[in-house]
Scaffold this motif. Structure first.
Motif, PDB file in Angstrom:
ATOM      1  N   GLU A 170       0.948  13.701  -8.866  1.00  0.00           N
ATOM      2  CA  GLU A 170      -0.135  13.254  -9.760  1.00  0.00           C
ATOM      3  C   GLU A 170       0.205  11.918 -10.414  1.00  0.00           C
ATOM      4  O   GLU A 170      -0.619  11.013 -10.503  1.00  0.00           O
ATOM      5  N   ARG A 219       2.310   9.619  -9.299  1.00  0.00           N
ATOM      6  CA  ARG A 219       2.271   8.574  -8.274  1.00  0.00           C
ATOM      7  C   ARG A 219       0.823   8.192  -7.931  1.00  0.00           C
ATOM      8  O   ARG A 219       0.506   7.008  -7.756  1.00  0.00           O
ATOM      9  N   GLU A 220      -0.025   9.190  -7.816  1.00  0.00           N
ATOM     10  CA  GLU A 220      -1.439   8.933  -7.479  1.00  0.00           C
ATOM     11  C   GLU A 220      -2.123   8.136  -8.592  1.00  0.00           C
ATOM     12  O   GLU A 220      -2.865   7.191  -8.319  1.00  0.00           O
ATOM     13  N   ARG A 221      -1.888   8.506  -9.833  1.00  0.00           N
ATOM     14  CA  ARG A 221      -2.474   7.763 -10.955  1.00  0.00           C
ATOM     15  C   ARG A 221      -1.962   6.327 -10.977  1.00  0.00           C
ATOM     16  O   ARG A 221      -2.714   5.380 -11.240  1.00  0.00           O
ATOM     17  N   SER A 222      -0.679   6.143 -10.728  1.00  0.00           N
ATOM     18  CA  SER A 222      -0.096   4.804 -10.700  1.00  0.00           C
ATOM     19  C   SER A 222      -0.730   3.972  -9.576  1.00  0.00           C
ATOM     20  O   SER A 222      -1.082   2.809  -9.776  1.00  0.00           O
ATOM     21  N   ARG A 223      -0.869   4.588  -8.392  1.00  0.00           N
ATOM     22  CA  ARG A 223      -1.472   3.877  -7.266  1.00  0.00           C
ATOM     23  C   ARG A 223      -2.909   3.482  -7.582  1.00  0.00           C
ATOM     24  O   ARG A 223      -3.324   2.353  -7.330  1.00  0.00           O
ATOM     25  N   ARG A 224      -3.670   4.407  -8.180  1.00  0.00           N
ATOM     26  CA  ARG A 224      -5.063   4.099  -8.542  1.00  0.00           C
ATOM     27  C   ARG A 224      -5.137   2.995  -9.589  1.00  0.00           C
ATOM     28  O   ARG A 224      -5.996   2.120  -9.530  1.00  0.00           O
ATOM     29  N   ALA A 225      -4.228   3.010 -10.557  1.00  0.00           N
ATOM     30  CA  ALA A 225      -4.221   1.968 -11.596  1.00  0.00           C
ATOM     31  C   ALA A 225      -3.935   0.605 -10.978  1.00  0.00           C
ATOM     32  O   ALA A 225      -4.618  -0.387 -11.289  1.00  0.00           O
ATOM     33  N   TRP A 226      -2.938   0.518 -10.090  1.00  0.00           N
ATOM     34  CA  TRP A 226      -2.636  -0.759  -9.440  1.00  0.00           C
ATOM     35  C   TRP A 226      -3.789  -1.214  -8.543  1.00  0.00           C
ATOM     36  O   TRP A 226      -4.145  -2.398  -8.525  1.00  0.00           O
ATOM     37  N   ASN A 227      -4.358  -0.264  -7.807  1.00  0.00           N
ATOM     38  CA  ASN A 227      -5.500  -0.621  -6.954  1.00  0.00           C
ATOM     39  C   ASN A 227      -6.680  -1.119  -7.778  1.00  0.00           C
ATOM     40  O   ASN A 227      -7.367  -2.063  -7.394  1.00  0.00           O
ATOM     41  N   SER A 228      -6.896  -0.480  -8.909  1.00  0.00           N
ATOM     42  CA  SER A 228      -7.973  -0.911  -9.799  1.00  0.00           C
ATOM     43  C   SER A 228      -7.708  -2.326 -10.313  1.00  0.00           C
ATOM     44  O   SER A 228      -8.608  -3.169 -10.350  1.00  0.00           O
ATOM     45  N   GLU A 277      -9.965  -5.582  -9.385  1.00  0.00           N
ATOM     46  CA  GLU A 277     -10.566  -6.430 -10.417  1.00  0.00           C
ATOM     47  C   GLU A 277     -10.187  -7.891 -10.208  1.00  0.00           C
ATOM     48  O   GLU A 277     -11.028  -8.789 -10.327  1.00  0.00           O
TER      49      GLU A 277
END
Length: 118
Positions: free
Chosen positions: A17, A19-28, A32
């Motif tokens: 979880e 790692r997934e949140r971190s990946r989504r934050a970087w992708n976001s 942007e």
């Protein structure tokens, strides 16, 4: 004022979880940045197109103005030539009338009606 966990080992679902949140934050964040970059490029492209359009309009108006000025000069020259031709014709007719009047006053009898028939 802080907690110290006794159990320091994290479950696999928590690690996944995080790692997934971190990946989504970087992708976001990257998305942007890409969006901002694309907007800046689009704005620059629009400004360049607008400048090209204005330059094209300026060239068109300059060319049209030049054509109009040339046409006006040509028409003024034609009008001047017509005036000169009219004035020359007028002077020729005046001279002819002066000559006719002088001949009539001289009374030499030449002309359509002789002096002795009048």
């Amino acid at each position: 004022m802080y907690y110290h966990w006794i159990d320091t080992e994290k479950p696999t679902w928590a690690v996944t979880e995080i790692r997934e949140r971190s990946r989504r934050a970087w992708n976001s964040l990257f998305a942007e940045e890409r969006r901002e970059k694309a907007e800046a490029e689009e704005k620059a492209e629009q400004e360049r197109e607008l400048k090209e359009y204005y330059a094209e309009q300026h060239r068109f108006f300059e060319e049209t103005g030049k054509k109009h000025r040339e046409e006006a000069r040509r028409m003024e020259e034609q009008e001047r030539q017509r005036k000169e031709a009219r004035e020359a014709e007028r002077q020729r007719k005046k001279e002819r009338a002066r000559q006719a009047k002088a001949a009539e006053e001289a009374g030499d009898g030449k002309g359509k009606y002789s002096r002795w028939t009048q």
